[in-house]
Design a protein around this motif. Structure first.
Motif, PDB file in Angstrom:
ATOM      1  N   GLN A 129       0.844  -1.362   0.117  1.00 42.01           N
ATOM      2  CA  GLN A 129       0.029  -0.054  -0.228  1.00 42.01           C
ATOM      3  C   GLN A 129       1.027   1.099  -0.042  1.00 42.01           C
ATOM      4  O   GLN A 129       2.090   0.958   0.252  1.00 42.01           O
ATOM      5  N   GLN A 130       0.197   2.318  -0.372  1.00 41.04           N
ATOM      6  CA  GLN A 130       1.045   3.658  -0.186  1.00 41.04           C
ATOM      7  C   GLN A 130       0.236   4.450   0.783  1.00 41.04           C
ATOM      8  O   GLN A 130      -0.962   4.657   0.622  1.00 41.04           O
ATOM      9  N   PHE A 131       0.762   4.862   1.561  1.00 39.34           N
ATOM     10  CA  PHE A 131       0.379   5.986   2.406  1.00 39.34           C
ATOM     11  C   PHE A 131       0.079   7.390   1.931  1.00 39.34           C
ATOM     12  O   PHE A 131       0.552   7.878   1.119  1.00 39.34           O
ATOM     13  N   SER A 132      -0.669   8.268   3.265  1.00 43.01           N
ATOM     14  CA  SER A 132      -0.948   9.707   2.908  1.00 43.01           C
ATOM     15  C   SER A 132       0.334  10.419   2.643  1.00 43.01           C
ATOM     16  O   SER A 132       0.269  11.425   1.698  1.00 43.01           O
ATOM     17  N   ASP A 133       1.477  10.040   3.186  1.00 45.85           N
ATOM     18  CA  ASP A 133       2.729  10.812   3.048  1.00 45.85           C
ATOM     19  C   ASP A 133       3.852  10.194   1.911  1.00 45.85           C
ATOM     20  O   ASP A 133       4.642  10.576   1.609  1.00 45.85           O
ATOM     21  N   TYR A 134       3.047   9.356   1.018  1.00 52.10           N
ATOM     22  CA  TYR A 134       3.637   8.995   0.031  1.00 52.10           C
ATOM     23  C   TYR A 134       4.427   7.676  -0.061  1.00 52.10           C
ATOM     24  O   TYR A 134       4.749   7.001  -0.961  1.00 52.10           O
ATOM     25  N   HIS A 135       4.887   7.182   1.257  1.00 50.71           N
ATOM     26  CA  HIS A 135       5.678   6.211   1.538  1.00 50.71           C
ATOM     27  C   HIS A 135       4.826   5.062   1.067  1.00 50.71           C
ATOM     28  O   HIS A 135       3.833   4.827   1.334  1.00 50.71           O
ATOM     29  N   SER A 136       5.541   3.857   0.989  1.00 57.46           N
ATOM     30  CA  SER A 136       4.915   2.782   0.552  1.00 57.46           C
ATOM     31  C   SER A 136       5.450   1.563   1.266  1.00 57.46           C
ATOM     32  O   SER A 136       6.673   1.540   1.922  1.00 57.46           O
ATOM     33  N   GLU A 137       4.653   0.539   1.646  1.00 58.52           N
ATOM     34  CA  GLU A 137       5.013  -0.689   2.441  1.00 58.52           C
ATOM     35  C   GLU A 137       4.629  -1.909   1.651  1.00 58.52           C
ATOM     36  O   GLU A 137       3.668  -2.026   1.046  1.00 58.52           O
ATOM     37  N   LEU A 138       5.695  -2.877   1.517  1.00 59.12           N
ATOM     38  CA  LEU A 138       5.301  -4.083   0.802  1.00 59.12           C
ATOM     39  C   LEU A 138       5.386  -5.428   2.077  1.00 59.12           C
ATOM     40  O   LEU A 138       6.404  -5.414   2.745  1.00 59.12           O
ATOM     41  N   ASN A 139       4.472  -5.834   2.182  1.00 61.49           N
ATOM     42  CA  ASN A 139       3.922  -6.985   3.081  1.00 61.49           C
ATOM     43  C   ASN A 139       4.073  -8.171   2.862  1.00 61.49           C
ATOM     44  O   ASN A 139       3.376  -8.364   1.501  1.00 61.49           O
ATOM     45  N   MET A 140       4.893  -9.104   3.119  1.00 65.85           N
ATOM     46  CA  MET A 140       5.172 -10.409   2.590  1.00 65.85           C
ATOM     47  C   MET A 140       4.948 -11.453   3.769  1.00 65.85           C
ATOM     48  O   MET A 140       5.510 -11.448   4.903  1.00 65.85           O
ATOM     49  N   SER A 141       4.103 -12.391   3.417  1.00 60.91           N
ATOM     50  CA  SER A 141       3.551 -13.265   4.514  1.00 60.91           C
ATOM     51  C   SER A 141       4.106 -14.839   4.063  1.00 60.91           C
ATOM     52  O   SER A 141       4.162 -14.908   2.827  1.00 60.91           O
ATOM     53  N   SER A 142       4.056 -15.580   5.059  1.00 60.19           N
ATOM     54  CA  SER A 142       4.401 -17.117   4.584  1.00 60.19           C
ATOM     55  C   SER A 142       5.538 -17.343   3.886  1.00 60.19           C
ATOM     56  O   SER A 142       5.374 -17.852   2.798  1.00 60.19           O
ATOM     57  N   LEU A 143       6.697 -16.582   4.305  1.00 62.12           N
ATOM     58  CA  LEU A 143       7.803 -16.337   3.397  1.00 62.12           C
ATOM     59  C   LEU A 143       8.039 -17.871   2.937  1.00 62.12           C
ATOM     60  O   LEU A 143       8.110 -18.773   3.794  1.00 62.12           O
ATOM     61  N   GLU A 144       8.721 -18.068   1.743  1.00 56.50           N
ATOM     62  CA  GLU A 144       9.198 -19.308   1.137  1.00 56.50           C
ATOM     63  C   GLU A 144      10.914 -18.726   0.847  1.00 56.50           C
ATOM     64  O   GLU A 144      11.132 -17.642   0.875  1.00 56.50           O
ATOM     65  N   LEU A 145      11.343 -20.141   0.659  1.00 52.97           N
ATOM     66  CA  LEU A 145      12.864 -19.680   0.495  1.00 52.97           C
ATOM     67  C   LEU A 145      13.186 -18.860  -0.765  1.00 52.97           C
ATOM     68  O   LEU A 145      14.023 -18.200  -1.046  1.00 52.97           O
ATOM     69  N   GLY A 146      12.267 -19.102  -1.734  1.00 53.67           N
ATOM     70  CA  GLY A 146      12.333 -18.592  -3.128  1.00 53.67           C
ATOM     71  C   GLY A 146      11.870 -17.062  -3.117  1.00 53.67           C
ATOM     72  O   GLY A 146      11.974 -16.584  -3.991  1.00 53.67           O
ATOM     73  N   ASP A 147      11.708 -16.511  -1.939  1.00 53.97           N
ATOM     74  CA  ASP A 147      11.311 -15.187  -1.704  1.00 53.97           C
ATOM     75  C   ASP A 147      12.610 -14.302  -1.380  1.00 53.97           C
ATOM     76  O   ASP A 147      12.624 -13.017  -1.481  1.00 53.97           O
ATOM     77  N   SER A 148      13.795 -15.221  -1.387  1.00 52.93           N
ATOM     78  CA  SER A 148      15.024 -14.503  -1.099  1.00 52.93           C
ATOM     79  C   SER A 148      15.281 -13.635  -2.293  1.00 52.93           C
ATOM     80  O   SER A 148      15.438 -14.392  -3.380  1.00 52.93           O
ATOM     81  N   ALA A 149      15.655 -12.464  -2.440  1.00 51.32           N
ATOM     82  CA  ALA A 149      15.797 -11.596  -3.329  1.00 51.32           C
ATOM     83  C   ALA A 149      16.161 -10.023  -3.018  1.00 51.32           C
ATOM     84  O   ALA A 149      16.155  -9.926  -1.729  1.00 51.32           O
ATOM     85  N   LEU A 150      16.675  -9.533  -4.093  1.00 52.78           N
ATOM     86  CA  LEU A 150      16.572  -7.873  -3.674  1.00 52.78           C
ATOM     87  C   LEU A 150      15.486  -7.282  -4.056  1.00 52.78           C
ATOM     88  O   LEU A 150      14.618  -7.710  -5.063  1.00 52.78           O
ATOM     89  N   TYR A 151      14.860  -6.428  -3.110  1.00 50.41           N
ATOM     90  CA  TYR A 151      13.478  -5.916  -3.584  1.00 50.41           C
ATOM     91  C   TYR A 151      13.815  -4.170  -3.554  1.00 50.41           C
ATOM     92  O   TYR A 151      14.405  -3.570  -2.637  1.00 50.41           O
ATOM     93  N   PHE A 152      13.586  -3.673  -4.906  1.00 53.30           N
ATOM     94  CA  PHE A 152      13.905  -2.153  -5.047  1.00 53.30           C
ATOM     95  C   PHE A 152      12.451  -1.676  -5.264  1.00 53.30           C
ATOM     96  O   PHE A 152      11.582  -2.083  -5.693  1.00 53.30           O
ATOM     97  N   CYS A 153      12.619  -0.511  -4.823  1.00 57.03           N
ATOM     98  CA  CYS A 153      11.452   0.405  -4.731  1.00 57.03           C
ATOM     99  C   CYS A 153      12.075   1.733  -5.836  1.00 57.03           C
ATOM    100  O   CYS A 153      13.094   1.784  -5.689  1.00 57.03           O
ATOM    101  N   ALA A 154      11.066   2.052  -6.445  1.00 55.99           N
ATOM    102  CA  ALA A 154      11.413   3.446  -7.344  1.00 55.99           C
ATOM    103  C   ALA A 154      10.313   4.294  -7.248  1.00 55.99           C
ATOM    104  O   ALA A 154       9.155   3.845  -7.045  1.00 55.99           O
TER     105      ALA A 154
END
Lengths: 115, 113
Positions: free
Chosen positions: A67-92
């Motif tokens: 989601q993106q909040f009123s101050d424009y910052h954003s959060e990525l929520n990840m649940s039930s993590l799996e080994l394959g979720d290991s990665a670099l996560y970029f925001c632009a």
């Protein structure tokens, strides 16, 4: 000049745990994008937001939400993590105020390791 | 978005010009050519973009063929810090759209001392 800020920079989680990644766009940028880059892979688009509304969706698993909040910052929520979720996560971020092309500015990324 | 084809890797001697080609034979009239690069594990960095005219900025020059089916990114005096993966991306101008980037395989440029 201010850049995109991402936190944390590194995160280690166990399988089935949850994780929250944060992105603070460049001031006055109204659009945020999330990308995932697995080991040896190219960045893949996950999801984007414009003015706090989801604007486009890519290959984002159902276990992830954002989601993106009123101050424009954003959060990525990840649940039930799996080994394959290991990665670099970029925001632009970018602003649609620019007439025409308006490039994206990327943050330094969050390296998520799932054990 | 149009598909692009780039060589997987290239070497360039330090101080020489690096010429990175990109084929985009299915490009449409309203699609732009964008170049980004990614230095090892850092966030991708915008370099330059163009529609049909050649473009130059402080980082690079972009030469687009008259039929727009291919382009070349030129780094005039490559340095060791230019070692990176270079991505050629073709897409419509953002306008009111979302403008997510679709990264292909890119060209790994190695600048050799």
């Amino acid at each position: 000049a201010a850049g995109v800020i991402q936190s944390p920079r590194h995160l280690i989680k166990e399988k089935r745990e949850t994780a929250t990644l944060k992105c603070y766009p460049i001031p006055r940028h109204d659009t945020v994008y999330w990308y995932q880059q697995g080991p040896g892979q190219d960045p893949q688009f996950l999801i984007s937001f414009y003015e706090k509304m989801q604007s486009d969706k890519g290959s984002i698993p159902d276990r992830f939400s954002a989601q993106q909040f009123s101050d424009y910052h954003s959060e990525l929520n990840m649940s039930s993590l799996e080994l394959g979720d290991s990665a670099l996560y970029f925001c632009a971020s970018r602003t649609r105020g620019l007439a025409g092309e308006g490039e994206q500015f990327f943050g330094p990324g969050t390296r998520l390791t799932v054990l | 978005d149009a598909k692009t084809t780039q060589p997987p890797s290239m070497d360039c001697a330090e101080g020489r010009a690096a010429n990175l080609p990109c084929n985009h034979s299915t490009i449409s009239g309203n699609e732009y050519v964008y170049w980004y690069r990614q230095i090892h594990s850092q966030g991708p960095q915008y370099i330059i973009h163009g529609l049909k005219n050649n473009e130059t900025n402080e980082m690079a020059s972009l030469i687009i063929t008259e039929d727009r089916k291919s382009s070349t990114l030129i780094l005039p005096h490559a340095t060791l810090r230019d070692t990176a993966v270079y991505y050629c991306i073709v897409r419509v101008a953002p306008g009111a759209g979302s403008y997510q980037l679709t990264f292909g395989k890119g060209t790994k440029l190695s600048v050799i001392p």
